[in-house]
Design an enzyme around this catalytic site. Structure first.
Site, PDB file in Angstrom:
ATOM      1  N   HIS A  16      10.460   8.469   5.921  1.00  0.00           N
ATOM      2  CA  HIS A  16       9.406   7.983   5.021  1.00  0.00           C
ATOM      3  C   HIS A  16       8.930   9.124   4.128  1.00  0.00           C
ATOM      4  CE1 HIS A  16       5.881   6.205   3.396  1.00  0.00           C
ATOM      5  NE2 HIS A  16       5.049   6.469   4.390  1.00  0.00           N
ATOM      6  N   CYS A  52       1.329   0.122   4.557  1.00  0.00           N
ATOM      7  CA  CYS A  52      -0.001   0.706   4.665  1.00  0.00           C
ATOM      8  C   CYS A  52      -0.032   1.978   3.822  1.00  0.00           C
ATOM      9  CB  CYS A  52      -0.368   0.995   6.107  1.00  0.00           C
ATOM     10  SG  CYS A  52       0.692   2.186   6.954  1.00  0.00           S
ATOM     11  N   GLY A  77      -2.300   5.715   3.005  1.00  0.00           N
ATOM     12  CA  GLY A  77      -3.295   6.670   3.450  1.00  0.00           C
ATOM     13  C   GLY A  77      -4.644   6.496   2.773  1.00  0.00           C
ATOM     14  N   CYS A  79       1.401   6.838   0.058  1.00  0.00           N
ATOM     15  CA  CYS A  79       2.643   6.197   0.511  1.00  0.00           C
ATOM     16  C   CYS A  79       3.109   5.087  -0.423  1.00  0.00           C
ATOM     17  CB  CYS A  79       2.458   5.608   1.901  1.00  0.00           C
ATOM     18  SG  CYS A  79       1.782   6.756   3.109  1.00  0.00           S
TER      19      CYS A  79
END
Length: 400
Positions: free
Chosen positions: A347, A378, A380, A94
């Site tokens: 996202h 955050c 992954g 991300c």
């Protein structure tokens, strides 16, 4: 011979409208999305000669097919940059675009580059997260992580377990507010200036035009969200409504040294102050922004009280609220995501970092009383990333 560390500025950022997986970009190539962003940056900044771009870094989480083949280099060539401009691909799930920004910014600060383009792309409709991967079985067999760590929605449920005070009612209320704020930002024309419209095609429907974010659901109510299923756990708390979707889209931005911006007549929108990445337990990856922010603040010599504008990626509402609770910030604090976030816009994994930066730059423009802001997310597999920025429009500069 010691080198001078140079100031790095964010000159401009753009993105495609984000789409739903198998939605408006179903038959559009991933690389074409990011190529359009690079071309738009050059069009919007005519004072920047293409040959002055020293590097192109483009992130993708699933580096396969039309978002593989060292996409930073291929996209640069296809966007019309000279063949002397190098490029590369990057992956931090991300935080891909965020890492593309920080990595190239470090090169600018060191003096290796004067001007760079950084961004990210994710076509989750064509390339679902995890496509083609082969996780080492030792990760599970040796119990390095729990199996839930490999399913992002399950990590969000784990976060609810860790913070039982963050109820589903709170996350649904946060999600409904994100949709409302995004609709208001659109109505006030605060998002559209950074969007690059995309011509799309469909074998059945012909040509189309993507000019707005497809995932948005204006008018969403808490009652609507309360009725949704919890796919990651029976009677759970994480739903499609209080999470970001599965999306397609691309972003790109121009970073330069402060001196190069002045030379080329480019007006900076933000100045880089510090950045940090941190690891956490993969099973609760949503807490990653907390240690990343602690580190970035320490490196900057700041405290959370110095930060007056926040752009927090909304992978899951529970993850945003956990971050806010850590710092004693209310769920509805007006400094946080005032134009809505990923729950509304979408996202597309590796592209989202630059969307956060675009929206923070808009906050800075709208709020000259604000000096410092941050973008955080955050990541992954148990990570977080934070970048702290300074507002060049800060009214205190005039008084100094």
């Amino acid at each position: 011979m010691p080198r001078e560390i140079r100031d790095v500025v964010f000159v401009d950022g753009v993105r495609t409208p984000f789409g739903k997986a198998k939605g408006q970009y179903a038959e559009t190539r991933a690389d074409d999305l990011v190529i359009k962003c690079i071309r738009e940056l050059l069009r919007r900044n005519p004072g920047l000669p293409p040959e002055r771009v020293d590097e192109v870094a483009i992130a993708a989480t699933t580096q396969i097919g039309d978002q593989g083949l060292t996409i930073g280099r291929t996209a640069a060539l296809l966007a019309g940059l000279p063949n002397t401009t190098p490029g590369y691909a990057i992956d931090r799930m991300c935080a891909g675009a965020m890492t593309a920004v920080t990595t190239t910014a470090a090169g600018v600060a060191f003096g290796a580059y004067d001007v760079v383009i950084a961004g990210g792309v994710e076509h989750m409709g064509r390339h679902p997260m995890g496509e083609g991967v082969d996780p080492n079985p030792r990760i599970i067999s040796e119990k390095l992580v729990d199996t839930s760590a490999l399913v992002m929605g399950s990590t969000a449920e784990n976060l609810h377990d860790r913070f039982p005070g963050i109820t589903k009612e709170r996350t649904d209320a946060y999600a409904a507010a994100s949709q409302e704020k995004a609709a208001k930002a659109y109505a006030n024309d605060l998002i559209q200036p950074d969007l690059v419209p995309i011509a799309t095609r469909s074998a059945s429907d012909g040509w189309g035009y993507a000019a707005t974010d497809e995932p948005m659901r204006p008018g969403t109510t808490v009652e609507d969200l309360a009725a949704l299923k919890t796919p990651f756990r029976p009677h759970g708390r994480v739903t499609a409504g209080n999470s970001a979707g599965i999306n397609d889209g691309a972003t790109a931005c121009v970073l330069t040294s402060a001196s190069a911006a002045e030379e080329l007549g480019l007006k900076p929108k933000m100045k880089l102050v510090s950045y940090a990445f941190a690891g956490v337990e993969p099973e609760v990856m949503g807490v990653g922004p907390i240690p990343a922010t602690e580190k970035a603040l320490r490196l900057a010599g700041l405290t959370i009280d110095d930060i007056e504008a926040f752009e927090v990626n909304e992978a899951f509402a529970v993850q945003v609220i956990a971050f806010l609770e850590h710092y004693g910030i209310a769920d509805d604090d007006p400094r946080v995501n005032p134009y809505g976030g990923a729950i509304a816009y979408g996202h597309p994994l590796a592209s989202s970092g630059v969307r956060l930066m675009n929206q923070l730059a808009t906050q800075f423009e709208q709020r000259p009383e604000v000096r410092y802001g941050l973008t955080t997310m955050c990541v992954g597999l148990g990570m977080g990333g934070t970048v702290i920025w300074e507002n060049p429009n800060w009214e205190g500069n005039a008084a100094a």
